[in-house]
Design a protein around this motif. Structure first.
Motif, PDB file in Angstrom:
ATOM      1  N   GLY A 132     -17.817   0.481  46.337  1.00  0.00           N
ATOM      2  CA  GLY A 132     -18.765  -0.450  45.733  1.00  0.00           C
ATOM      3  C   GLY A 132     -18.417  -1.914  45.902  1.00  0.00           C
ATOM      4  N   ASP A 133     -17.133  -2.244  46.001  1.00  0.00           N
ATOM      5  CA  ASP A 133     -16.723  -3.643  46.125  1.00  0.00           C
ATOM      6  C   ASP A 133     -16.636  -4.131  47.563  1.00  0.00           C
ATOM      7  N   ILE A 134     -16.943  -3.269  48.511  1.00  0.00           N
ATOM      8  CA  ILE A 134     -16.882  -3.659  49.927  1.00  0.00           C
ATOM      9  C   ILE A 134     -18.090  -4.535  50.247  1.00  0.00           C
ATOM     10  N   PRO A 135     -17.867  -5.700  50.844  1.00  0.00           N
ATOM     11  CA  PRO A 135     -19.003  -6.588  51.137  1.00  0.00           C
ATOM     12  C   PRO A 135     -19.955  -5.962  52.158  1.00  0.00           C
ATOM     13  N   PRO A 136     -21.254  -6.172  51.988  1.00  0.00           N
ATOM     14  CA  PRO A 136     -22.227  -5.624  52.945  1.00  0.00           C
ATOM     15  C   PRO A 136     -22.170  -6.373  54.273  1.00  0.00           C
ATOM     16  N   ALA A 137     -22.674  -5.729  55.301  1.00  0.00           N
ATOM     17  CA  ALA A 137     -22.735  -6.353  56.625  1.00  0.00           C
ATOM     18  C   ALA A 137     -23.672  -7.549  56.591  1.00  0.00           C
ATOM     19  N   THR A 138     -23.292  -8.601  57.281  1.00  0.00           N
ATOM     20  CA  THR A 138     -24.136  -9.792  57.353  1.00  0.00           C
ATOM     21  C   THR A 138     -24.767  -9.955  58.731  1.00  0.00           C
ATOM     22  N   HIS A 139     -24.293  -9.187  59.710  1.00  0.00           N
ATOM     23  CA  HIS A 139     -24.844  -9.240  61.063  1.00  0.00           C
ATOM     24  C   HIS A 139     -25.213  -7.824  61.485  1.00  0.00           C
ATOM     25  N   GLN A 140     -26.329  -7.664  62.149  1.00  0.00           N
ATOM     26  CA  GLN A 140     -26.793  -6.349  62.572  1.00  0.00           C
ATOM     27  C   GLN A 140     -26.232  -5.918  63.919  1.00  0.00           C
ATOM     28  N   TYR A 141     -25.938  -6.866  64.807  1.00  0.00           N
ATOM     29  CA  TYR A 141     -25.641  -6.546  66.195  1.00  0.00           C
ATOM     30  C   TYR A 141     -24.197  -6.809  66.617  1.00  0.00           C
ATOM     31  N   ARG A 142     -23.290  -6.819  65.670  1.00  0.00           N
ATOM     32  CA  ARG A 142     -21.873  -6.976  66.003  1.00  0.00           C
ATOM     33  C   ARG A 142     -21.023  -6.462  64.844  1.00  0.00           C
ATOM     34  N   VAL A 143     -19.725  -6.342  65.106  1.00  0.00           N
ATOM     35  CA  VAL A 143     -18.778  -5.920  64.077  1.00  0.00           C
ATOM     36  C   VAL A 143     -18.724  -7.002  62.999  1.00  0.00           C
ATOM     37  N   ASN A 144     -18.853  -6.588  61.751  1.00  0.00           N
ATOM     38  CA  ASN A 144     -18.735  -7.488  60.616  1.00  0.00           C
ATOM     39  C   ASN A 144     -17.284  -7.470  60.153  1.00  0.00           C
ATOM     40  N   ARG A 145     -16.534  -8.487  60.532  1.00  0.00           N
ATOM     41  CA  ARG A 145     -15.088  -8.522  60.282  1.00  0.00           C
ATOM     42  C   ARG A 145     -14.738  -8.477  58.792  1.00  0.00           C
ATOM     43  N   LYS A 146     -15.515  -9.147  57.964  1.00  0.00           N
ATOM     44  CA  LYS A 146     -15.221  -9.161  56.531  1.00  0.00           C
ATOM     45  C   LYS A 146     -15.326  -7.735  55.957  1.00  0.00           C
ATOM     46  N   THR A 147     -16.349  -7.028  56.340  1.00  0.00           N
ATOM     47  CA  THR A 147     -16.527  -5.637  55.895  1.00  0.00           C
ATOM     48  C   THR A 147     -15.417  -4.758  56.459  1.00  0.00           C
ATOM     49  N   LEU A 148     -15.145  -4.897  57.750  1.00  0.00           N
ATOM     50  CA  LEU A 148     -14.103  -4.110  58.402  1.00  0.00           C
ATOM     51  C   LEU A 148     -12.751  -4.325  57.734  1.00  0.00           C
ATOM     52  N   HIS A 149     -12.355  -5.559  57.534  1.00  0.00           N
ATOM     53  CA  HIS A 149     -11.043  -5.843  56.964  1.00  0.00           C
ATOM     54  C   HIS A 149     -10.940  -5.398  55.517  1.00  0.00           C
ATOM     55  N   ALA A 150     -12.031  -5.465  54.769  1.00  0.00           N
ATOM     56  CA  ALA A 150     -12.014  -4.961  53.391  1.00  0.00           C
ATOM     57  C   ALA A 150     -11.767  -3.447  53.381  1.00  0.00           C
ATOM     58  N   LEU A 151     -12.389  -2.727  54.299  1.00  0.00           N
ATOM     59  CA  LEU A 151     -12.201  -1.272  54.385  1.00  0.00           C
ATOM     60  C   LEU A 151     -10.788  -0.915  54.832  1.00  0.00           C
ATOM     61  N   LEU A 152     -10.270  -1.652  55.794  1.00  0.00           N
ATOM     62  CA  LEU A 152      -8.932  -1.364  56.320  1.00  0.00           C
ATOM     63  C   LEU A 152      -7.822  -1.761  55.349  1.00  0.00           C
ATOM     64  N   SER A 153      -8.134  -2.614  54.404  1.00  0.00           N
ATOM     65  CA  SER A 153      -7.144  -3.089  53.443  1.00  0.00           C
ATOM     66  C   SER A 153      -7.121  -2.283  52.146  1.00  0.00           C
ATOM     67  N   LEU A 154      -7.953  -1.274  52.046  1.00  0.00           N
ATOM     68  CA  LEU A 154      -7.973  -0.444  50.837  1.00  0.00           C
ATOM     69  C   LEU A 154      -6.605   0.181  50.596  1.00  0.00           C
ATOM     70  N   LYS A 155      -6.268   0.380  49.359  1.00  0.00           N
ATOM     71  CA  LYS A 155      -5.021   1.049  48.987  1.00  0.00           C
ATOM     72  C   LYS A 155      -5.317   2.548  48.852  1.00  0.00           C
ATOM     73  N   ILE A 156      -4.768   3.327  49.754  1.00  0.00           N
ATOM     74  CA  ILE A 156      -4.972   4.778  49.761  1.00  0.00           C
ATOM     75  C   ILE A 156      -3.617   5.431  49.498  1.00  0.00           C
ATOM     76  N   SER A 157      -3.555   6.272  48.495  1.00  0.00           N
ATOM     77  CA  SER A 157      -2.275   6.909  48.145  1.00  0.00           C
ATOM     78  C   SER A 157      -1.928   8.029  49.121  1.00  0.00           C
ATOM     79  N   ASP A 158      -0.636   8.317  49.205  1.00  0.00           N
ATOM     80  CA  ASP A 158      -0.184   9.433  50.040  1.00  0.00           C
ATOM     81  C   ASP A 158      -0.754  10.752  49.529  1.00  0.00           C
ATOM     82  N   ARG A 159      -0.920  10.855  48.217  1.00  0.00           N
ATOM     83  CA  ARG A 159      -1.505  12.071  47.626  1.00  0.00           C
ATOM     84  C   ARG A 159      -2.954  12.269  48.108  1.00  0.00           C
TER      85      ARG A 159
END
Length: 167
Positions: free
Chosen positions: A29-56
């Motif tokens: 829910g806190d991931i920013p929406p895409a702002t461009h339709q025809y390219r990678v949205n870096r802000k969205t991508l980096h927010a997803l890649l920076s999530l804290k995921i536990s080993d469990r």
């Protein structure tokens, strides 16, 4: 460093996030929406890649499905992308061994398949291989019950730089 952070391939991390999101074990829910339709949205991508995921959470993933196109997470990052190139292919499988509960894998990749040998519970692997960078030995030995087949676009060396890990 967490096992999720140790996964150095952005697409492998995204596949994990997609699996956890589908299983309703992750709130995006806190991931920013895409702002461009025809390219990678870096802000969205980096927010997803920076999530804290536990080993469990990683150990609880039993199925990973990341094919060439059609994933909701891919369209969240690049809304008009439809699998026309290898932008979201997994290029490195290092770190996949953290998915200790993985039994089924579907993956678009051009990576060395050797790390799949570290997944003791893996029963089925459907791999859409791109290019010829996978050594023949790894293709033969990855998992005898799995299927390896070439499908989809050839890797485009000019596209690989589009997905990068956040600094």
């Amino acid at each position: 460093m967490s096992s999720f952070a140790a996964m150095r391939d952005p697409s492998l991390r995204l596949a994990v996030v997609e699996a956890l999101n589908k299983a309703r074990k992750l709130d995006l829910g806190d991931i920013p929406p895409a702002t461009h339709q025809y390219r990678v949205n870096r802000k969205t991508l980096h927010a997803l890649l920076s999530l804290k995921i536990s080993d469990r959470a990683l150990a609880g993933i039993t199925e990973l499905w990341w094919d060439a196109g059609g994933q909701p997470l891919q369209h969240r990052i690049w809304p008009m992308w439809h699998g026309e190139d290898d932008t979201f292919y997994v290029h490195k499988l290092a770190g996949i061994e953290a998915l200790t509960g993985l039994t089924k894998l579907t993956l678009a990749t051009d990576a060395d398949l050797e790390p799949l040998l570290e997944l003791p519970k893996l029963k089925s692997a459907r791999l859409n291989l791109a290019g010829a960078s996978t050594p023949p030995r790894a293709r033969r030995t990855a998992h005898p019950q799995g299927q390896a087949r070439h499908r989809g676009p050839q890797p485009d060396p000019h596209v690989r730089g589009r997905l990068t890990l956040p600094r």
